[in-house]
Design a protein around this motif. Structure first.
Motif, PDB file in Angstrom:
ATOM      1  N   ASN A   1      10.400  -4.548  -1.592  1.00  0.00           N
ATOM      2  CA  ASN A   1      11.217  -3.776  -0.649  1.00  0.00           C
ATOM      3  C   ASN A   1      12.716  -3.912  -0.862  1.00  0.00           C
ATOM      4  O   ASN A   1      13.457  -2.965  -0.629  1.00  0.00           O
ATOM      5  N   GLU A   2      13.171  -5.074  -1.290  1.00  0.00           N
ATOM      6  CA  GLU A   2      14.615  -5.321  -1.374  1.00  0.00           C
ATOM      7  C   GLU A   2      15.188  -5.184  -2.781  1.00  0.00           C
ATOM      8  O   GLU A   2      16.361  -4.890  -2.931  1.00  0.00           O
ATOM      9  N   VAL A   3      14.393  -5.424  -3.787  1.00  0.00           N
ATOM     10  CA  VAL A   3      14.919  -5.441  -5.150  1.00  0.00           C
ATOM     11  C   VAL A   3      14.430  -4.233  -5.946  1.00  0.00           C
ATOM     12  O   VAL A   3      15.219  -3.503  -6.544  1.00  0.00           O
ATOM     13  N   MET A   4      13.124  -4.018  -5.970  1.00  0.00           N
ATOM     14  CA  MET A   4      12.578  -2.938  -6.789  1.00  0.00           C
ATOM     15  C   MET A   4      12.805  -1.563  -6.162  1.00  0.00           C
ATOM     16  O   MET A   4      13.110  -0.607  -6.859  1.00  0.00           O
ATOM     17  N   CYS A   5      12.659  -1.468  -4.877  1.00  0.00           N
ATOM     18  CA  CYS A   5      12.812  -0.193  -4.163  1.00  0.00           C
ATOM     19  C   CYS A   5      13.669  -0.455  -2.934  1.00  0.00           C
ATOM     20  O   CYS A   5      13.598  -1.524  -2.342  1.00  0.00           O
ATOM     21  N   SER A   6      14.438   0.508  -2.550  1.00  0.00           N
ATOM     22  CA  SER A   6      15.266   0.293  -1.368  1.00  0.00           C
ATOM     23  C   SER A   6      14.409   0.198  -0.120  1.00  0.00           C
ATOM     24  O   SER A   6      14.684  -0.590   0.773  1.00  0.00           O
TER      25      SER A   6
ATOM     26  N   ILE B   1      10.037   0.974   0.888  1.00  0.00           N
ATOM     27  CA  ILE B   1       8.741   1.587   0.638  1.00  0.00           C
ATOM     28  C   ILE B   1       8.378   2.409   1.876  1.00  0.00           C
ATOM     29  O   ILE B   1       8.406   1.883   2.991  1.00  0.00           O
ATOM     30  N   PRO B   2       8.018   3.660   1.712  1.00  0.00           N
ATOM     31  CA  PRO B   2       7.580   4.436   2.877  1.00  0.00           C
ATOM     32  C   PRO B   2       6.373   3.762   3.536  1.00  0.00           C
ATOM     33  O   PRO B   2       5.508   3.203   2.860  1.00  0.00           O
ATOM     34  N   LYS B   3       6.333   3.784   4.844  1.00  0.00           N
ATOM     35  CA  LYS B   3       5.280   3.103   5.596  1.00  0.00           C
ATOM     36  C   LYS B   3       3.883   3.523   5.157  1.00  0.00           C
ATOM     37  O   LYS B   3       2.985   2.683   5.071  1.00  0.00           O
ATOM     38  N   TYR B   4       3.681   4.786   4.849  1.00  0.00           N
ATOM     39  CA  TYR B   4       2.343   5.235   4.465  1.00  0.00           C
ATOM     40  C   TYR B   4       1.925   4.711   3.099  1.00  0.00           C
ATOM     41  O   TYR B   4       0.747   4.727   2.760  1.00  0.00           O
ATOM     42  N   PHE B   5       2.841   4.208   2.270  1.00  0.00           N
ATOM     43  CA  PHE B   5       2.498   3.609   0.973  1.00  0.00           C
ATOM     44  C   PHE B   5       2.071   2.146   1.098  1.00  0.00           C
ATOM     45  O   PHE B   5       1.370   1.639   0.224  1.00  0.00           O
ATOM     46  N   GLU B   6       2.507   1.481   2.137  1.00  0.00           N
ATOM     47  CA  GLU B   6       2.252   0.046   2.263  1.00  0.00           C
ATOM     48  C   GLU B   6       0.773  -0.298   2.197  1.00  0.00           C
ATOM     49  O   GLU B   6       0.398  -1.355   1.715  1.00  0.00           O
ATOM     50  N   HIS B   7      -0.088   0.590   2.671  1.00  0.00           N
ATOM     51  CA  HIS B   7      -1.527   0.316   2.668  1.00  0.00           C
ATOM     52  C   HIS B   7      -2.121   0.375   1.262  1.00  0.00           C
ATOM     53  O   HIS B   7      -3.234  -0.089   1.037  1.00  0.00           O
ATOM     54  N   TYR B   8      -1.386   0.929   0.324  1.00  0.00           N
ATOM     55  CA  TYR B   8      -1.885   1.070  -1.044  1.00  0.00           C
ATOM     56  C   TYR B   8      -1.385  -0.044  -1.976  1.00  0.00           C
ATOM     57  O   TYR B   8      -1.817  -0.127  -3.109  1.00  0.00           O
TER      58      TYR B   8
END
Length: 170
Positions: free
Chosen positions: A126-131, A133-140
Motif C-alpha cells: 500500500n505505501e511503497v508499491m502502490c499509492s 490499493i482499491p478496496k475491491y482488490f484487497e480480497h484478491y
C-alpha cells in the motif's frame, strides 16, 4: 551490561574464580579488571603467573560473542546495544557479533517495526508499491504468500519483544 571473566588456570584445575565486570566502562577498565581476576586467582601462586582468561557469561549481550572476543570490539558492541536497546542486541545476535553489519542494517536497511511479516507485506504493497490499493482488490491479494516471497530474498526480520523489525538485504 556485564561480562563474567574467569581465570582459565583455576577453571582447568576445578576451581571457579572470576568476576562480573561492567562492560560499559570501556576497554581499559575491562583490561584492568581482568588483570585483577588473574592476579587474585588461587592458581596464581605457582611459578608461572596466570595469563589466560575467558568470558563464561554475558548479561545484556547476545551469546554469539564467544569466550574470547576482542575487548575493544566488545565495548563498541556494548555502546551499540546501549544506543539501540533490544533491537541492537537482536541485530548483533542475527549477525553473529558482526558490529559493522548490524550498524549498516540499522542505518541503511531498516524498514520499520511491524506486528508480523504479513503486516509488512500489507504496508509495502500500500505505501511503497502502490499509492493505494482499491478496496475491491484487497480480497484478491494473498498477503501471507506475498510476505513469504518477500522474506525469501528481499527482506529479513528480527524479533524484538512481540514485534518484528524488518530490514532489506543490502
Amino acid at each position: 551490561m556485564r561480562i563474567y571473566v574467569a581465570c582459565l588456570a583455576a577453571y582447568n584445575n576445578g576451581k571457579l574464580h572470576g568476576e562480573w565486570i561492567d562492560a560499559t566502562l570501556g576497554a581499559d577498565h575491562i583490561k584492568e579488571e581482568i588483570k585483577k581476576v588473574l592476579s587474585t586467582s588461587p592458581e596464581n601462586n605457582q611459578p608461572y603467573p596466570c595469563e589466560e582468561w575467558a568470558i563464561h557469561d554475558y548479561d545484556g549481550f547476545p551469546s554469539s560473542l564467544g569466550e574470547n572476543p576482542n575487548i575493544e570490539e566488545l565495548c563498541e558492541i556494548a555502546e551499540f546495544i546501549t544506543e539501540h536497546g533490544d533491537l541492537g542486541e537482536a541485530l548483533i545476535e542475527h549477525f553473529c557479533g558482526d558490529l559493522k553489519d548490524a550498524q549498516q542494517a540499522i542505518e541503511d536497511q531498516h524498514q520499520g517495526e511491524f506486528a508480523n511479516e504479513e503486516d509488512f507485506a500489507i504496508y509495502w504493497t500500500n505505501e511503497v508499491m502502490c499509492s493505494e490499493i482499491p478496496k475491491y482488490f484487497e480480497h484478491y491479494i494473498d498477503y501471507e504468500r506475498m510476505a513469504r516471497d518477500f522474506f525469501i530474498n528481499d527482506f529479513f526480520s528480527v524479533d524484538v519483544g512481540s514485534k518484528i523489525h524488518v530490514f532489506s538485504h543490502a
